[in-house]
Design an enzyme around this catalytic site. Structure first.
Site, PDB file in Angstrom:
ATOM      1  N   SER A   1     -17.147   3.218  -2.708  1.00 20.66           N
ATOM      2  CA  SER A   1     -16.648   1.845  -2.732  1.00 20.66           C
ATOM      3  C   SER A   1     -17.208   1.102  -3.951  1.00 20.66           C
ATOM      4  O   SER A   1     -16.992   1.533  -5.076  1.00 20.66           O
ATOM      5  CB  SER A   1     -17.008   1.158  -1.411  1.00 20.66           C
ATOM      6  OG  SER A   1     -16.304  -0.043  -1.258  1.00 20.66           O
TER       7      SER A   1
ATOM      8  N   ASP B   1      -5.897   2.787   1.938  1.00 22.71           N
ATOM      9  CA  ASP B   1      -6.966   1.986   1.336  1.00 22.71           C
ATOM     10  C   ASP B   1      -6.374   0.926   0.414  1.00 22.71           C
ATOM     11  O   ASP B   1      -5.494   1.219  -0.400  1.00 22.71           O
ATOM     12  CB  ASP B   1      -7.883   2.927   0.542  1.00 22.71           C
ATOM     13  CG  ASP B   1      -9.220   2.302   0.177  1.00 22.71           C
ATOM     14  OD1 ASP B   1      -9.282   1.066   0.015  1.00 22.71           O
ATOM     15  OD2 ASP B   1     -10.193   3.059   0.039  1.00 22.71           O
TER      16      ASP B   1
ATOM     17  N   HIS C   1     -10.004   2.857   3.833  1.00 22.50           N
ATOM     18  CA  HIS C   1     -11.276   2.746   3.140  1.00 22.50           C
ATOM     19  C   HIS C   1     -12.382   3.263   4.065  1.00 22.50           C
ATOM     20  O   HIS C   1     -12.314   3.098   5.275  1.00 22.50           O
ATOM     21  CB  HIS C   1     -11.527   1.281   2.788  1.00 22.50           C
ATOM     22  CG  HIS C   1     -12.597   1.064   1.766  1.00 22.50           C
ATOM     23  ND1 HIS C   1     -12.440   1.433   0.451  1.00 22.50           N
ATOM     24  CD2 HIS C   1     -13.843   0.520   1.863  1.00 22.50           C
ATOM     25  CE1 HIS C   1     -13.529   1.109  -0.222  1.00 22.50           C
ATOM     26  NE2 HIS C   1     -14.402   0.573   0.608  1.00 22.50           N
TER      27      HIS C   1
END
Length: 319
Positions: free
Chosen positions: A163, A263, A293
């Protein structure tokens, strides 16, 4: 003519299982745990996000707390000589998170791959907006280049993260290339569902190819973006020194880029991977259909395939 496809027939056949796993919340975040942010101030909202992530930390005793180049780090060493040093960056939208959130996987990674893991507690927004966090990443990378062989017994360096940590890995590698002239010392980049376009790619703005569950939201992305790069236009946020997707990507080391098709950061990974490949970088792209995600939190066959692929990629970099 060969059709352009992002995943194989084998993975395609597993989409229904993955979709059910996400819908049923198997091994995934409970969306009901999110705080109600509707009436929160900016600082209250930041504090709530930080508290939510902190509640998930599972610290392990094997971590060695170190201050490296003025930055707090958690270090894991393998049994015996290290095959490489892995410079790791955690996620959290550049406003929250800490190395502890990846203690368990970092410990296991050090054991199974025989590497020393250095996980960096870089500075966060809003107290420390760009470029504070990337400056910390570069400082630790510079220390590792200068001291890694003496400290860990190996000159090899790999960089990666998840991330916001994927962003930190990419921007650190670019700065190692451009400012330190030492990209030849970096053997690979593990870029896991990172944010590479701070000007907000189409998927960040909600234009996703699938409308499945995601723990990221358009509003949430806009919030942490405004904290990290405040007072800038979208065009300014896309300057190469801020957004890796817009940088010159030539001469980067072999890269594994991973992302789920649901995502909100999907486009970031697709853009970075395709531009890097066009620039001659050895890119291995893993797109996980139906997955959101932080997809490794979902227990399904596709995530197991991704884990095996990741281990194989690291083994090839270390072999």
């Amino acid at each position: 003519m060969t059709a352009f496809r992002l995943w194989s027939d084998e993975v395609e056949a597993l989409r229904a299982e993955a979709r059910d796993a996400v819908t049923n919340g198997v091994g995934f975040f409970t969306l009901g745990d999110r705080p109600d942010e509707s009436n929160m101030s900016r600082d209250e909202r930041v504090a709530a996000h930080r508290a939510l992530l902190a509640s998930s930390y599972v610290k392990v005793p094997e971590a060695d707390e170190r201050t490296i180049a003025g930055v707090r780090c958690r270090v894991f060493k393998p049994e015996g000589a290290a095959r490489a040093a892995y410079l790791h960056f955690h996620g959290g939208g550049m406003m929250s998170g800490a190395p502890e959130m990846m203690d368990y996987p970092n410990r296991e990674f050090a054991k199974t791959q025989g590497v020393a893991v250095i996980s960096v507690d870089y500075r966060k927004a809003p107290e420390h907006p760009w470029p504070a966090g990337p400056d910390d990443g570069l400082a630790v990378a510079k220390w590792l280049l200068e001291n890694g062989e003496k400290e860990f017994g190996t000159p090899r360096i790999l960089i990666g993260g998840e991330s916001a940590g994927g962003y930190m890995a990419a921007i650190t590698a670019l700065r190692v290339r451009d400012e330190l002239g030492a990209i030849d010392r970096v053997g690979g980049l593990n870029l896991v569902f990172g944010v590479y376009d701070w000007g907000r790619s189409p998927s960040q703005r909600g234009l996703r190819p699938h409308d499945g569950i995601d723990i990221l939201t358009v509003d949430g992305i806009e919030f942490f973006t405004d904290l990290f790069v405040p007072g800038m236009t979208s065009e300014e946020r896309r300057r190469p020194e801020i957004s890796p997707a817009y940088a010159d990507l030539r001469d980067l080391p072999p890269s594994l880029v991973s992302v789920g098709s649901c995502d909100h950061l999907l486009d970031d990974s697709l853009m970075l991977a395709s531009r890097a490949a066009a620039a001659g970088v050895d890119v291995d792209l893993f797109v996980a259909p139906e997955l959101p995600h932080a997809f490794m939190m979902v227990d399904c066959t596709i995530t197991k395939m991704w884990a095996a692929r990741t281990n194989e990629w690291f083994a090839a970099r270390l072999g």
